[in-house]
Design a protein around this motif. Structure first.
Motif, PDB file in Angstrom:
ATOM      1  N   ILE A   1       0.863  -1.200   0.000  1.00 53.09           N
ATOM      2  CA  ILE A   1       0.000   0.000   0.000  1.00 53.09           C
ATOM      3  C   ILE A   1       0.893   1.241   0.000  1.00 53.09           C
ATOM      4  N   GLU A   2       0.625   2.148  -0.915  1.00 50.46           N
ATOM      5  CA  GLU A   2       1.385   3.408  -0.945  1.00 50.46           C
ATOM      6  C   GLU A   2       0.414   4.570  -1.040  1.00 50.46           C
ATOM      7  N   ASP A   3       0.557   5.513  -0.127  1.00 49.08           N
ATOM      8  CA  ASP A   3      -0.295   6.712  -0.130  1.00 49.08           C
ATOM      9  C   ASP A   3      -1.783   6.392  -0.240  1.00 49.08           C
ATOM     10  N   GLY A   4      -2.225   5.384   0.479  1.00 51.42           N
ATOM     11  CA  GLY A   4      -3.647   5.058   0.541  1.00 51.42           C
ATOM     12  C   GLY A   4      -4.170   4.227  -0.610  1.00 51.42           C
TER      13      GLY A   4
ATOM     14  N   ARG B   1      -4.606  -2.837  -8.563  1.00 52.07           N
ATOM     15  CA  ARG B   1      -3.591  -1.775  -8.513  1.00 52.07           C
ATOM     16  C   ARG B   1      -4.231  -0.418  -8.813  1.00 52.07           C
ATOM     17  N   GLY B   2      -3.948   0.567  -7.978  1.00 50.19           N
ATOM     18  CA  GLY B   2      -4.475   1.911  -8.191  1.00 50.19           C
ATOM     19  C   GLY B   2      -5.801   2.171  -7.489  1.00 50.19           C
ATOM     20  N   PHE B   3      -6.455   1.104  -7.011  1.00 51.77           N
ATOM     21  CA  PHE B   3      -7.706   1.285  -6.261  1.00 51.77           C
ATOM     22  C   PHE B   3      -7.374   1.691  -4.823  1.00 51.77           C
ATOM     23  N   ALA B   4      -8.362   2.312  -4.152  1.00 52.23           N
ATOM     24  CA  ALA B   4      -8.169   2.696  -2.752  1.00 52.23           C
ATOM     25  C   ALA B   4      -7.882   1.452  -1.916  1.00 52.23           C
ATOM     26  N   ALA B   5      -6.947   1.593  -0.988  1.00 48.94           N
ATOM     27  CA  ALA B   5      -6.611   0.462  -0.097  1.00 48.94           C
ATOM     28  C   ALA B   5      -7.623   0.401   1.036  1.00 48.94           C
TER      29      ALA B   5
ATOM     30  N   ILE C   1      -9.091  -1.596   7.252  1.00 51.50           N
ATOM     31  CA  ILE C   1      -8.192  -0.547   6.733  1.00 51.50           C
ATOM     32  C   ILE C   1      -8.960   0.297   5.712  1.00 51.50           C
ATOM     33  N   VAL C   2      -8.873   1.625   5.846  1.00 54.82           N
ATOM     34  CA  VAL C   2      -9.467   2.502   4.825  1.00 54.82           C
ATOM     35  C   VAL C   2      -8.389   3.460   4.333  1.00 54.82           C
ATOM     36  N   GLU C   3      -8.217   3.487   3.039  1.00 54.02           N
ATOM     37  CA  GLU C   3      -7.211   4.336   2.409  1.00 54.02           C
ATOM     38  C   GLU C   3      -5.850   4.161   3.066  1.00 54.02           C
ATOM     39  N   GLY C   4      -5.523   2.914   3.371  1.00 57.75           N
ATOM     40  CA  GLY C   4      -4.226   2.602   3.968  1.00 57.75           C
ATOM     41  C   GLY C   4      -4.161   2.852   5.467  1.00 57.75           C
ATOM     42  N   GLU C   5      -5.169   3.519   6.031  1.00 59.23           N
ATOM     43  CA  GLU C   5      -5.156   3.790   7.472  1.00 59.23           C
ATOM     44  C   GLU C   5      -5.843   2.647   8.225  1.00 59.23           C
ATOM     45  N   VAL C   6      -5.155   2.149   9.254  1.00 55.17           N
ATOM     46  CA  VAL C   6      -5.716   1.029  10.014  1.00 55.17           C
ATOM     47  C   VAL C   6      -6.734   1.560  11.027  1.00 55.17           C
TER      48      VAL C   6
ATOM     49  N   VAL D   1      -8.979  -4.468  17.751  1.00 56.68           N
ATOM     50  CA  VAL D   1      -8.994  -3.264  18.579  1.00 56.68           C
ATOM     51  C   VAL D   1      -9.208  -2.041  17.677  1.00 56.68           C
ATOM     52  N   ILE D   2     -10.267  -1.267  17.942  1.00 51.71           N
ATOM     53  CA  ILE D   2     -10.549  -0.067  17.138  1.00 51.71           C
ATOM     54  C   ILE D   2      -9.582   1.046  17.541  1.00 51.71           C
ATOM     55  N   LYS D   3      -8.923   1.619  16.531  1.00 48.32           N
ATOM     56  CA  LYS D   3      -7.858   2.596  16.793  1.00 48.32           C
ATOM     57  C   LYS D   3      -8.342   4.039  16.745  1.00 48.32           C
TER      58      LYS D   3
END
Ligand SMILES: [Zn+2]
Length: 420
Positions: free
Chosen positions: A25-28, A344-348, A382-387, A393-395
């Protein structure tokens, strides 16, 4: 550039195959599949199936505070009863109900939701804090409130413009008339024009109950009303469609309309069973929704997938991989978003499903996802690379505090009625 890698899991690919590879994952965004990286930020997916997060294409998140109200009523009575309860909700209730729904959705692997309600600025606040992706529409119910239509339309447009692409693009917006029965042709025409001009989707409840279908002299009149108003296009998302005829489905498919199936809500409210296979046979883009928790009971797309599979069996059968596509990529297509697939290229926007569970042990993981898995099997979201949730455990949110506050407020709302 922010980089992370998901290691050791089986990836669910868009063609339904499973592949044991790492995912970068790069930049989301999903940057590559199978390329090993020395990146330190690694998420361990051993024993997990890595798949796109679910896209819930129809819900009313603040209704988590109304779960269990108005039980056992006929659909039209239920609507009246729920509208009375909704009128009592304050903007801060809307925020609380919505953030409680965000906790539930993060836990059950929903990474994108399409939401229609009132006080949507409060829903945007909750969604922004949660980290989830969403498409928000401030509902238009013409009879409610008493303001002139002109004023209501300009309020809706102000919301669409202010919040479209908010939170770095995670929040987008749409227009949302309640239904062709409760909307005038003037309102539908104006909203269809605004949706075209602003380049945002438009959604409505369509042919949910038989009473509703008969209210305009049969289902064809609902469609011709929407058609005259200029709504039937690939920007239009029709929720429910329980009483859609074969000819209606053909017309909707021809215009590129998407449908949100909400079969659990339909069964709970006793309005009927959506003709899923018939709609699929016309090539309609079918996506899945939970509806609000007051009618859907929970915000868990696994339950919706299983219900669709069981309904499908009555008329022939829909394959588990098609149902998984409805729950992910089809939903993204319906909302005009580049998410919902490991591509590839889709939102993570990804989830890790923990397959080392007794009820998921078997020979076909794809079938197990549809027929046996539950929201509580999602280990990481994970949404847009953010866990947003890691190892259960909800962060991003304080789950315990949100549940405590919701319990207190629901008790207050109940007491208001006990006194009456
Ligand atoms: Zn609804």
């Amino acid at each position: 550039m922010s980089t992370s890698v998901i290691r050791g899991g089986h990836l669910l690919l868009p063609d339904g195959r499973l592949l044991r590879r790492d995912l970068l994952i790069e930049d989301g965004l999903i940057a590559s599949i199978g390329v090993s990286s020395r990146c330190k930020d690694a998420i361990d997916a051993t024993g997990c199936l890595v798949m796109p997060g679910f896209v819930n294409t129809h819900t009313h998140t603040p209704m988590t505070l109304l779960r269990g109200w108005c039980e056992g009523l006929r659909f039209s009575e239920w609507l009246e009863c729920i509208w009375q309860r909704e009128a009592e909700l304050t903007p801060s209730d809307v925020y609380l109900g919505s953030i409680l729904a965000c906790v539930e959705m993060i836990r059950s692997g929903i990474t994108t939701f399409a939401d229609v309600y009132i006080h949507m600025d409060r829903v945007a606040l909750a969604a922004g804090e949660s980290g989830l992706r969403c498409v928000l529409g401030w509902g238009l119910l013409e009879g409610a409130g008493g303001e002139p239509l002109e004023e209501k339309l300009s309020e809706r447009r102000a919301f669409v413009k202010k919040y479209n692409h908010a939170c770095n693009g995670r929040i987008t917006t749409m227009y949302a008339p309640h239904s062709p029965v409760t909307s005038s042709e003037e309102a539908l025409t104006a909203l269809a024009r605004l949706s075209r001009e602003d380049g945002v989707p438009i959604t409505t409840h369509l042919l949910e109950s038989r009473e509703e279908a008969m209210a305009l002299d049969g289902s064809r009149h609902h469609l011709s009303r929407l058609d005259r108003a200029g709504l039937l296009s690939n920007r239009f998302l029709a929720a429910h469609c329980v009483h859609l005829s074969d000819e209606d489905a053909r017309i909707l498919a021809e215009r590129g309309v998407s449908v949100s199936l909400n079969p659990i809500s339909n069964l709970r409210l006793g309005v009927g069973v959506p003709p899923i296979e018939m709609m699929a046979s016309h090539g309609l883009n079918l996506s899945l929704g939970t509806d609000g928790a007051a009618s859907g009971g929970s915000l868990d797309i696994f339950e919706v997938m299983r219900t669709v599979a069981l309904i499908g069996r009555m008329t022939g059968g829909i394959s588990p991989s098609n149902i998984l596509r409805m729950a992910t990529l089809n939903g993204a297509v319906a909302l005009g978003l580049e998410t919902g697939a490991i591509k590839r290229g889709f939102a993570a926007d990804l989830i890790l499903v923990d397959m080392k569970k007794p009820h998921l042990t078997g020979c076909d993981p794809i079938s197990a996802l549809v027929h046996s898995a539950r929201g509580c099997d999602v280990k990481t979201t994970i949404v847009e690379g953010e866990v947003l949730m890691e190892d259960y455990v909800i962060k991003t949110l304080n789950e315990e505090d949100i549940i405590e506050r919701a319990i207190e407020r629901i008790a207050d709302l109940k007491n208001m009625h006990a006194i009456e």
